[in-house]
Every structure is written in structure tokens, then in C-alpha cells.
Write a protein that holds these residues in place. Structure first.
Motif: not given
Length: 451
Positions: A27-28, A31, A34
Motif C-alpha cells: 500500500e505504501y 502511494y 501515485r
């Protein structure tokens, strides 16, 4: 069984494969992807984490994830390249390698970039390498150390031959054109790389192990990125422990320099791994579970192995050990287990604590080995009452250490005498011999890192 926990092998395009992403950092990573995608201006991000926190494994997974998201990506091991005299050559070579890999056919933009880089390396970098590195610090020097830096700059230029200086000054305008041409050609090449991926995603250049480099090379790398590679369409991710980089700055420019402020001119953002939610397993527990997967266990229900994991997790969390330190301690525990079996006295808490002392507190380990250590010394270091585990486990650790090191078991300590019944079957007559016996087993083999 794993004596040395193996490094996790991550394929170039593998990304965050669940069985290898043991700390659940996908998930990190998403990020960061993105972030690199939406920011238009050139950006330098620092992933600032201490040595041994799993940075390299993470950024290799991130590199694969980015490639799968159509980013052109370069992963560069700075430590493996610090034998080069100048970082410009090796990072430029990485760009050309990626260009050749993604676009195998002839392209004038590749040739233009190579020509521009060659000219820049021949004409500009030699003179910069001899003098301008120190000059680059003058914009942050305080009054207190201005004279020292001024003298260092003067000495640096004095070492240059007069003909070199005259040539550099005479060619100053042309050298500026060379830098401009290099940046223009790099911009075109970055566009070519995006075209080869059929994407508008920028080139992401991951610089790993920056804090392990020789200080001159690390600073050279930062300077080259700032002065020559800061163009639209390229982002950098620097992977380092910033405290170590600050030490590199002071090594090169003296302890009076404001190293933190000096480094700030080279990056835009500092990132840290996100803190774990309390409901999830700690990183240490996750790491230990993975490391001790093949650990031998003489108990039927795996209780012995779980006691080791639980004890080392409690110690590591309380002392703030890095995962690399936990790994070293685990190797000692594994070695001790190889030298013992169910016919040997195995006290999980004592063994684990001894291995932690051997790695992190050799002086206390030596006192324990010589029967000189007191329970107060042990409690002062381990702080048993602060362990993040259940009261039964804490009491188990405290009672066994008291049994091994207290001068007398009279009075309130009579309950500890029950432990004595375990000793005769292992050939140990005196409870105070337990620690030296385990230390002899542990000291029979020396890891290279212990020297």
C-alpha cells in the motif's frame, strides 16, 4: 534451518509479491507510485530509514511495481559503484543501458545523449572534480566557519595548474553550453523512454545504499543529480539513513558545517515507512516468524520455538533494535540450537538473552560468562517489566535469570529451588555454571562480523 537468514530475492518485474512482502508495504509502494505519477516538476525523494530496516527489499519490490505500471525505472546500487572516481559516469551509463534495453533500434536521441555526456565528462567534470565541490557549500556557510571554508576553497584552487584555470575561464561560456546541451539531450531521451513504454509516466531513478558509500562518492552523486539531472520527466528516490549521510558531509567538509542544512538543498521530500497499526503483528514478529520457519523444535506443539520468538521480539521492541541487529542475534540463536538438543539444557529465555548481549553488549556478556554479572545489571539493561508480552513470560525470564545469577536462594527465593531438579539430568551440579556452559557453546564459533 537457516543459520544466516537469506536475502529475499526479488525479480525485476515481480513487484509486491505477497509471500515476499512480509511487512505488508504494498500500500505504501502504491502511494509512492501515485506521487511519482502526478508530480510534474523534477523531484528528489529521500526514503530515510536506519540501516537494517528492510529498505533494499522494499525498493526492489517498488521498482518492479513501477515497471508494471509502465514507469521507466532504473535501480542503482550506489555502494556497488563507489569504486568509480566520479558518479556522473556510472549514473549516465545506467541511463544508456536502460535506453538500449527499451529501444534496441538506432535512435538519434540516444546518440545525441551519449555525445553530450561524453563532451561534458571530458570538458567540464575534471575541473569541477578538483575545485567546485567545496565551492558548492559557500551558500550555506555561517560566519563562524566562513574563514575555514574560504581557506579550503583557496587551497583547492591553488592546487590547480594555472593553465587549467585559464582554460576553464576561457571556455566558461562554451562549458555552460555543454551543460545545457546535456540537459536538453537528457530531456529528449527521457521522452524516448516514455514512448518505449507507451506511457506518459516519468523515469524513476532509485539510488540505493547511498549511506554506505565512500563519503566523496556519495556527495559527488548528490551534486551530479542536482546540477545535471534535475530536468522534467525524471524523479529520484534516494534510499539512505540521513544520519549517515550527515556524517559523510562532516567527514568531507569538517565538523563545523551544518550537515543537515547542506543536504536539504539536494532533496524535496523525506519519506519514512508508515507506522504499523496496533492491530497488526509488529515488523519484528513478522520478521522472526519468517526467519525461524525452519528452526528445529523438540517440543510437540512448537512451544519452544515460540518462546524464542516471543523473547527476542520483546527484547528487540524494548531496545529498538533494527531488523539487521535482530538478524545477527537470530544467527547466534540458531548456532546455539545446532549445538544443543533435547538432552542438553535448553532455556529459551536465557539463550536468547545471552545472544542479544553477545551482539549488542559484549562487556555485559563477558561479565555473565565469568559469573560476575548481577541480576540488577541484567534488569537495568533488559528492563524486563517493560517487555511487551504477557506477565507469565516476564516472570519466566526473571525467575530463570535470578536462579542463574543470584548469590543466594534463601528466604523469599526458595521457590526458585524448584529449578534445581532440572539440572542433574544435564550433568550440571551448580546453578551458577549454567551461563558459562551456554557461553562456551556460543563462543566455540565466531562469526566474521563479531571480530
Amino acid at each position: 534451518m537457516k543459520l544466516f537468514p537469506p536475502e529475499i530475492e526479488v525479480g525485476e518485474d515481480e513487484g509486491f509479491e505477497p509471500s515476499k512482502d512480509i511487512f505488508k508495504r504494498k500500500e505504501y509502494g502504491e502511494y509512492l507510485a501515485r506521487l511519482f505519477s502526478v508530480v510534474e516538476d523534477p523531484m528528489v525523494v529521500v526514503l530515510d530509514e536506519p540501516w537494517g530496516s528492510g529498505k533494499t527489499t522494499f525498493v526492489k519490490m517498488l521498482a518492479g511495481h513501477l515497471r508494471n505500471e509502465s514507469f521507466p525505472v532504473i535501480y542503482y546500487d550506489a555502494f556497488a559503484n563507489d569504486y568509480n572516481d566520479d558518479a556522473f559516469i556510472s549514473i549516465t551509463g545506467e541511463v544508456m543501458s536502460l535506453a538500449d534495453k527499451l529501444k534496441t533500434e538506432l535512435d538519434s536521441r540516444k546518440e545525441r545523449f551519449l555525445d553530450a555526456a561524453t563532451s561534458l565528462a571530458k570538458k567540464v567534470l575534471p575541473i569541477l572534480g578538483k575545485a567546485a565541490v567545496k565551492a558548492a557549500t559557500c551558500n550555506i556557510i555561517t560566519d563562524k566557519n566562513f574563514e575555514d571554508v574560504s581557506k579550503a576553497m583557496s587551497d583547492s584552487f591553488a592546487n590547480l595548474a594555472e593553465t587549467e584555470l585559464r582554460s576553464f575561464i576561457a571556455q566558461y561560456g562554451k562549458n555552460k553550453e555543454l551543460v545545457s546541451e546535456f540537459k536538453n539531450s537528457l530531456t529528449s531521451l527521457a521522452m524516448m523512454l516514455r514512448e518505449s513504454k507507451a506511457s506518459e509516466k516519468p523515469l524513476v531513478f532509485i539510488i540505493d545504499e547511498l549511506d554506505r558509500c565512500k563519503p566523496p562518492f556519495a556527495l559527488s552523486l548528490l551534486e551530479r543529480i542536482k546540477h545535471f539531472y534535475s530536468i522534467k520527466g525524471i524523479h529520484f528516490l534516494l534510499v539512505a539513513d540521513m544520519r549517515q549521510l550527515e556524517n559523510s558531509v562532516m567527514y568531507s567538509y569538517g565538523s563545523s558545517i551544518d550537515s543537515k542544512r547542506y543536504l536539504q538543498k539536494f532533496y524535496n521530500l523525506v519519506e519514512r515507512f508508515p507506522s504499523k497499526d496496533e492491530r497488526r503483528q509488529s515488523d519484528v514478529r513478522t520478521f522472526l516468524t519468517n526467519v525461524y520457519e525452519g528452526l528445529p523444535d523438540d517440543s510437540q506443539d512448537g512451544e519452544y520455538k515460540n518462546q524464542i520468538i516471543e523473547t527476542l521480539e520483546a527484547i528487540s521492541l524494548q531496545k529498538g533494535f533494527t531488523l539487521r541487529t535482530v538478524e545477527k542475534i537470530s544467527s547466534h540463536v540458531a548456532l546455539l540450537l545446532l549445538k544443543t538438543n533435547h538432552n542438553t539444557l535448553r532455556i529459551s529465555t536465557i539463550m536468547t538473552c545471552l545472544c542479544a548481549l553477545k551482539v549488542e553488549q559484549p562487556s555485559l556478556y563477558e561479565r555473565a560468562q565469568k559469573k560476575l554479572i548481577s541480576f540488577e545489571e541484567l534488569d537495568d539493561y533488559f528492563k524486563f517489566n517493560l517487555w511487551r508480552t504477557d506477565e507469565h513470560s516476564i516472570k519466566f525470564a526473571v525467575d530463570w535469570w535470578k536462579f542463574c545469577v543470584l548469590p543466594s536462594l534463601e528466604g523469599d527465593n526458595e521457590e526458585l529451588n524448584d529449578f534445581s531438579k532440572h539440572l542433574h539430568r544435564y550433568g550440571i551440579r551448580n546453578r551458577k555454571d549454567i551461563i558459562p556452559v551456554l557461553c562456551r557453546l556460543l563462543d566455540g564459533t565466531k562469526f566474521v562480523s563479531d571480530k
